[in-house]
Scaffold this motif. Structure first.
Motif, PDB file in Angstrom:
ATOM      1  N   ARG A 242      13.759  10.121 -35.770  1.00 58.56           N
ATOM      2  CA  ARG A 242      14.834  10.163 -35.232  1.00 58.56           C
ATOM      3  C   ARG A 242      16.075  10.017 -36.179  1.00 58.56           C
ATOM      4  O   ARG A 242      15.754   9.108 -36.863  1.00 58.56           O
ATOM      5  CB  ARG A 242      15.220   9.338 -33.995  1.00 58.56           C
ATOM      6  N   GLN A 243      17.024  10.878 -36.582  1.00 62.83           N
ATOM      7  CA  GLN A 243      18.136  10.596 -37.296  1.00 62.83           C
ATOM      8  C   GLN A 243      19.164   9.733 -36.510  1.00 62.83           C
ATOM      9  O   GLN A 243      19.339  10.018 -35.610  1.00 62.83           O
ATOM     10  CB  GLN A 243      19.049  12.066 -37.450  1.00 62.83           C
ATOM     11  N   PHE A 244      19.696   8.956 -37.510  1.00 59.84           N
ATOM     12  CA  PHE A 244      20.588   7.919 -36.799  1.00 59.84           C
ATOM     13  C   PHE A 244      22.218   7.853 -37.875  1.00 59.84           C
ATOM     14  O   PHE A 244      21.749   7.883 -39.017  1.00 59.84           O
ATOM     15  CB  PHE A 244      20.054   6.458 -36.716  1.00 59.84           C
ATOM     16  N   TRP A 245      22.995   7.963 -37.150  1.00 60.70           N
ATOM     17  CA  TRP A 245      24.302   7.730 -37.877  1.00 60.70           C
ATOM     18  C   TRP A 245      25.511   7.445 -37.006  1.00 60.70           C
ATOM     19  O   TRP A 245      25.411   7.619 -35.730  1.00 60.70           O
ATOM     20  CB  TRP A 245      24.751   8.905 -38.417  1.00 60.70           C
ATOM     21  N   GLU A 246      26.504   6.717 -37.476  1.00 59.24           N
ATOM     22  CA  GLU A 246      27.576   6.070 -36.804  1.00 59.24           C
ATOM     23  C   GLU A 246      28.879   6.972 -36.919  1.00 59.24           C
ATOM     24  O   GLU A 246      28.986   7.431 -38.075  1.00 59.24           O
ATOM     25  CB  GLU A 246      27.851   4.465 -36.992  1.00 59.24           C
ATOM     26  N   PRO A 254      31.234  16.381 -37.708  1.00 65.36           N
ATOM     27  CA  PRO A 254      30.100  17.509 -37.994  1.00 65.36           C
ATOM     28  C   PRO A 254      28.867  17.048 -38.521  1.00 65.36           C
ATOM     29  O   PRO A 254      27.933  17.604 -38.074  1.00 65.36           O
ATOM     30  CB  PRO A 254      30.921  18.374 -39.013  1.00 65.36           C
ATOM     31  N   ARG A 255      28.939  16.031 -39.009  1.00 67.02           N
ATOM     32  CA  ARG A 255      27.490  15.333 -39.447  1.00 67.02           C
ATOM     33  C   ARG A 255      26.610  14.873 -38.250  1.00 67.02           C
ATOM     34  O   ARG A 255      25.428  15.285 -38.071  1.00 67.02           O
ATOM     35  CB  ARG A 255      27.666  14.113 -40.330  1.00 67.02           C
ATOM     36  N   ILE A 256      27.146  14.258 -37.198  1.00 66.94           N
ATOM     37  CA  ILE A 256      26.593  13.797 -36.090  1.00 66.94           C
ATOM     38  C   ILE A 256      26.282  15.096 -35.187  1.00 66.94           C
ATOM     39  O   ILE A 256      25.185  15.211 -34.725  1.00 66.94           O
ATOM     40  CB  ILE A 256      27.481  12.810 -35.207  1.00 66.94           C
ATOM     41  N   GLU A 257      27.332  15.934 -35.057  1.00 66.30           N
ATOM     42  CA  GLU A 257      26.827  17.325 -34.509  1.00 66.30           C
ATOM     43  C   GLU A 257      25.726  18.083 -34.975  1.00 66.30           C
ATOM     44  O   GLU A 257      24.758  18.668 -34.186  1.00 66.30           O
ATOM     45  CB  GLU A 257      28.168  17.930 -34.450  1.00 66.30           C
ATOM     46  N   ALA A 258      25.571  18.200 -36.138  1.00 64.26           N
ATOM     47  CA  ALA A 258      24.524  18.794 -37.001  1.00 64.26           C
ATOM     48  C   ALA A 258      23.188  18.038 -36.605  1.00 64.26           C
ATOM     49  O   ALA A 258      22.053  18.642 -36.512  1.00 64.26           O
ATOM     50  CB  ALA A 258      24.649  18.825 -38.467  1.00 64.26           C
ATOM     51  N   MET A 259      23.368  16.709 -36.524  1.00 62.61           N
ATOM     52  CA  MET A 259      22.039  16.038 -36.109  1.00 62.61           C
ATOM     53  C   MET A 259      21.681  16.121 -34.921  1.00 62.61           C
ATOM     54  O   MET A 259      20.439  16.536 -34.543  1.00 62.61           O
ATOM     55  CB  MET A 259      22.413  14.317 -36.408  1.00 62.61           C
ATOM     56  N   MET A 260      22.613  16.205 -33.624  1.00 59.79           N
ATOM     57  CA  MET A 260      22.024  16.528 -32.585  1.00 59.79           C
ATOM     58  C   MET A 260      21.656  17.790 -32.445  1.00 59.79           C
ATOM     59  O   MET A 260      20.759  18.073 -31.496  1.00 59.79           O
ATOM     60  CB  MET A 260      23.480  16.259 -31.523  1.00 59.79           C
ATOM     61  N   ALA A 261      22.311  18.791 -33.048  1.00 56.84           N
ATOM     62  CA  ALA A 261      21.535  20.135 -32.968  1.00 56.84           C
ATOM     63  C   ALA A 261      20.282  20.381 -33.596  1.00 56.84           C
ATOM     64  O   ALA A 261      19.254  20.938 -32.780  1.00 56.84           O
ATOM     65  CB  ALA A 261      22.449  21.064 -33.666  1.00 56.84           C
ATOM     66  N   GLN A 262      19.844  19.537 -34.652  1.00 54.01           N
ATOM     67  CA  GLN A 262      18.691  19.419 -35.173  1.00 54.01           C
ATOM     68  C   GLN A 262      17.447  18.903 -34.328  1.00 54.01           C
ATOM     69  O   GLN A 262      16.471  19.208 -34.342  1.00 54.01           O
ATOM     70  CB  GLN A 262      18.531  18.817 -36.521  1.00 54.01           C
ATOM     71  N   MET A 263      18.048  17.811 -33.545  1.00 53.43           N
ATOM     72  CA  MET A 263      17.275  16.848 -32.874  1.00 53.43           C
ATOM     73  C   MET A 263      17.021  17.814 -31.438  1.00 53.43           C
ATOM     74  O   MET A 263      16.324  17.087 -30.640  1.00 53.43           O
ATOM     75  CB  MET A 263      17.453  15.676 -32.751  1.00 53.43           C
TER      76      MET A 263
END
Length: 266
Positions: A242-246, A254-263
């Motif tokens: 799982r990717q994690f970022w605050e 955009p970084r978090i949105e990209a992580m959500m899309a990938q996961m």
């Protein structure tokens, strides 16, 4: 052993005003605010007896109640999330054995991070506060270093001793390393996950302790425990892919949105 989970949220963030209400798109393109995504992450955690949003802002209160959250109004004078958790616990009449602080800017926090954190504090009676740490892979470490070079504050890092007692937390990358790591390689750097579990006595005492020079310089609330001689337990957790970022800065959206899309997170 009863557990209260508090999501502290304030509108007047110095780095990102209005951050709790910032919309984030999931994998399907559906937008939900940062505070709603954090609340939904909290509701997935097992072993929690009550979840509340703690805020001093009516806009956050209205938005939170609209998606079904219980809200506790707290003072504008709270200096950080820990002080807000202390006030919320008191406003609810106390009585919980453990209070968890899931900060409202960490919607990607997996349930097992918090479950492991609570378990770790239960198993360490000498500790008054516990917080998760996650070993960085090369890609995460490189991201931290890039953020610092660009003048941005990315993640917080932690160093701890043989018994997992916290030695220091910093917005700089510690410990120092001049080695280059491949993206998937383990590194000696640990990402501090901004979640806390407190024993109620220490939490109630915290607002009365002075703000020390380290907390003031770093802007990290957990340093007040260290500066007042209290033991902070670092509980190592695993990413499990799982990717994690605050969400600290507008650039993190955009970084978090990209992580959500990938996961595939909706």
């Amino acid at each position: 052993m009863s557990v209260l989970l508090v999501i502290p949220a304030r509108y007047a963030s110095s780095r990102y005003p209005g951050k709790p209400l910032v919309p984030l798109k999931g994998a399907t393109g559906v937008e939900q605010s940062l505070i709603e995504r954090s609340w939904r992450a909290a509701m997935e955690v097992s072993g929690i007896d009550r979840v509340v949003v703690a805020t001093d802002d009516d806009r956050i209160k209205v938005a939170s109640e609209a998606f079904g959250a219980e809200v506790v109004m707290t003072s504008e004078l709270c200096g950080n999330g820990t002080e807000r958790c202390a006030e919320a616990h008191a406003a609810l009449g106390g009585g919980f054995n453990i209070v968890v602080n899931l900060q409202g800017d960490a919607p990607l926090t997996p349930a097992w991070f918090i479950e492991g954190l609570v378990e770790g504090l239960r198993a360490a009676p000498e500790a008054e506060i516990a917080t998760p740490v996650l070993r960085c892979d090369g890609a995460t470490l490189n991201g931290f270093l890039e953020d610092r070079k660009a003048g941005r504050v990315g993640g917080t890092t932690a160093v701890f001793g043989a018994q997992n007692q916290g030695l220091y937390f910093s917005k700089e990358v510690i410990p120092y390393t001049n080695k280059t790591y491949a993206d998937e390689a383990d590194t000696p750097v640990f990402h501090h996950v901004g979640v806390y579990a407190y024993r109620p006595g220490a939490l109630a005492a915290y607002p009365g302790w002075p703000v020390g020079p380290l907390e003031q310089l770093e802007g990290l609330e957990q340093l007040r425990f260290l500066e007042n001689g209290r033991q902070v337990l670092c509980v190592e957790v695993e990413a499990r892919g799982r990717q994690f970022w605050e969400l600290n800065n507008p650039a993190d959206v955009p970084r978090i949105e990209a992580m959500m899309a990938q996961m595939g997170l909706e």
